[in-house]
Scaffold this active site. Structure first.
Site, PDB file in Angstrom:
ATOM      1  CB  THR A 222      54.108  58.036  49.134  1.00 32.28           C
ATOM      2  OG1 THR A 222      53.416  58.864  47.813  1.00 32.28           O
ATOM      3  CG2 THR A 222      53.665  58.971  50.380  1.00 32.28           C
ATOM      4  CD  GLU A 438      39.553  32.700  26.396  1.00 34.39           C
ATOM      5  OE1 GLU A 438      40.553  32.721  26.722  1.00 34.39           O
ATOM      6  OE2 GLU A 438      38.653  33.965  26.273  1.00 34.39           O
TER       7      GLU A 438
END
Length: 625
Positions: A222, A438
């Site tokens: 756009t 982790e």
């Protein structure tokens, strides 16, 4: 201009009529002419007679109060009121009532006042007797005019709702668009067509009828179309594909006709249709045949873009992120002559986008946009804009005068995973499990050669994730090798292996990792031909409904025996990756414990600190070693 002048004049006319109505109500009793008639006589007890013909009343003041009967010696003064016909003479009325106006019985003067209505008063009275009808008819007429000439009225079903931007005041140019240089070059020719049509007409070149911008959400489709309008200096009509179709039959096609009529009156101009797949989907794909209205709208668009009337100087720019569902007739040359692909920017494009959005924002001296561009692979232009905006908001929240690198890196985490959830209370055991999970990911990534360096390890919850390990790519990649995929599988299963190694059991925290590893291994086998046993062959054909745009299943073009082989290959890939991850963690268990304990204490470990703790300069293991 004429219609606007007419509407304004009509409004002033209504206001003037209301003012006249109020004035008439205030002054209508004073519009006549007063006349005095004197009558003399002996012993008159009548002091004044007043007649207002306009009201149809006669007032006789007497000293008795019994009508018009005269009696001598009475001292009271009363008011006698009677009604006469409009226009009847007062003298005649008094004579008929028994008052002798000309006899010798009167001694005092008898003053007779009466008001004759003027011809102007009669005319105004006639007008205002019809005033309610005039006002009602005028309001109906005004509403119908508004409905025909406006875009936001309830009755303007068939009118286009496109928003027009004047071309003489450009707000966005190519200088405001970055990271899509090839697309800008393609559209620069469209600007030249609009500015200098004779240059191309001399060579027999035909002006493009349409340009289709294709790309993921947020890549600037756009924005780029508005920059084309700003550069060309022509009117720009903007509308969304969903604004054509409503619940009324024929509305979509009518709006398309009205839009192109407006565009032709303002030619040369640009018509921008955002999300054209809302009306441009392939015909015949509606569920149950209930979407004929959408197909009529598409047919009208096809005719307007390339029908019998081809001598128009209107360029249509459309944007979509689903070019695969568009109707083939819409994509042929003569309608959309060019398809410009806008992809997520590379590292150079991300730097340019960051520089554009950094205009007007104060930054600290340690801010390096080049480093920021390296940390944001896969980000679209909208993501980068949002990144800087989030950093500015964080700086304002911390009462800082400039945006620092800490706020920018915090904003990256917010864009990827969401805001921190520091208020979330977890037990020490769950915190330890998350930390080992982790660090298991990070340790496997650190020890395998084809994986990216570890950038951050954290057990601070963000969004739905209890923690995460983020790798920082050293370069933009468009091709992936089999070894990279295998090491990615090992990285995904590193947390699962660490839980099993340290705690002797696994938790639900690895569910997303297992899902990603299973999907990747299936793609390796069925799509990428990365199976030695099955060879370079694609298995299964995806089926999706064009109208829904969602995959609903897979057409199996292989036998049950081959399906069993696919399952075996997927299992072998996952088992092999899990074995590699577990071997790395067993070999470096001391490092796993050391880094995990520090992570539990500090909650976040950056990449350089992680490398310092590891104390390794080279990779210690290769995949499958």
């Amino acid at each position: 201009m004429d219609g606007k002048w007419f509407r304004n004049s009509f409004i002033w006319l209504i206001i003037m009529l209301f003012v006249l109505a109020i004035a008439f109500q205030v002054f209508k009793g004073t519009g006549g002419k007063d006349t005095s008639i004197a009558a003399t006589g002996k012993n008159s007890l009548v002091s004044k007679v007043t007649q207002d013909v306009q009201k149809g009343q006669t007032v006789i003041l007497t000293q008795d109060g019994n009508g018009v009967t005269l009696q001598e010696g009475a001292n009271s003064e009363r008011k006698f009121t009677t009604t006469i016909n409009s226009g009847q003479d007062v003298i005649t009325f008094l004579k008929d009532a028994g008052v002798r106006t000309g006899s010798t019985a009167f001694q005092n003067n008898v003053e007779i006042h009466y008001s004759q209505p003027s011809q102007l008063g009669n005319w105004i009275a006639g007008i205002f007797s019809f005033l309610p009808i005039l006002i009602f008819g005028a309001l109906i007429f005004f509403m119908m005019r508004q409905a025909q000439g406006s875009n936001n009225q309830a009755l303007s079903f068939g009118k286009s709702r496109a928003r027009m931007f004047a071309g003489n005041r450009p707000t966005i140019t190519f200088a405001d668009v970055a990271g899509v240089e090839e697309a800008k070059q393609e559209l620069a020719e469209v600007v030249e067509f609009l500015k200098y049509p004779d240059k191309f007409a001399a060579l027999g070149a035909r002006i493009p009828r349409g340009v289709l911008l294709v790309g993921p959400p947020g890549t600037g489709k756009t924005l780029l179309s508005r920059a084309v309008a700003g550069e060309a200096g022509v009117p720009f009509f903007s509308i969304s594909g969903s604004e054509f179709v409503e619940m009324f039959v024929g509305v979509g096609a009518s709006r398309v006709r009205d839009l192109f009529d407006q565009a032709k009156r303002n030619a040369p101009c640009i018509v921008f249709v955002d999300e054209i797949d809302a009306v441009g989907r392939q015909r015949g794909a509606g569920l149950g045949g209930s979407h004929d209205e959408r197909e009529q709208t598409l047919n009208q668009i096809l005719v307007e873009m390339d029908g019998f009337d081809t001598n128009t100087n209107v360029i249509v720019i459309a944007a979509t992120n689903r070019p695969d569902v568009l109707d083939p007739a819409l994509l042929r040359p003569g309608r959309f002559d060019r398809q410009v692909v806008l992809d997520n920017p590379d590292i150079r494009g991300r730097l340019q986008v960051l520089e554009v959005h950094a205009r007007g924002k104060p930054f600290e001296k340690n801010v390096n946009l080049q480093t920021l561009a390296k940390q944001t692979p896969g980000f679209s232009g909208a993501d980068l804009s949002n990144l800087l905006n989030e950093a500015a908001i964080l700086s304002a929240r911390r009462n800082k005068k400039a945006i620092g690198m800490g706020e920018l890196e915090e904003a990256i985490d917010r864009v990827i995973s969401g805001p921190e959830r520091k208020s979330r209370i977890i037990s020490d055991k769950e915190k330890a499990i998350t930390a080992y999970h982790e660090v298991g990911h990070a340790l496997v990534a650190r020890m395998l050669p084809n994986l990216d360096p570890v950038h951050k390890i954290t057990i601070v919850a963000r969004g739905l994730a209890g923690g995460y390990t983020r790798l920082l790519p050293t370069e933009d990649r468009y091709l992936y090798t089999e070894s990279q995929f295998k090491e990615t599988l090992a990285f995904a299963l590193g947390g699962h292996a660490a839980e099993q190694l340290i705690f002797g059991e696994v938790t639900t925290g690895a569910s997303n990792d297992i899902e990603r590893a299973t999907a990747l291994s299936r793609q390796m086998v069925t799509q990428y031909g990365m199976s030695q046993k099955l060879g370079p062959r694609a298995f299964g054909k995806k089926e999706e409904l064009v109208f829904l745009g969602r995959e609903i299943g897979e057409q199996r073009n292989y036998s049950e025996a081959v399906a069993q082989e696919i399952d075996n290959e997927i299992r072998n890939l996952i088992n092999e990756a899990y074995g590699v991850a577990r071997e790395i963690l067993v070999r470096h268990k001391d490092k796993l414990v050391t880094v995990s304990e520090r992570l539990i204490a500090e909650e976040t470990i950056e990449g350089p600190v992680f490398d310092e703790i590891m104390g390794l300069t080279e990779v210690a293991i290769s995949y499958g070693e």
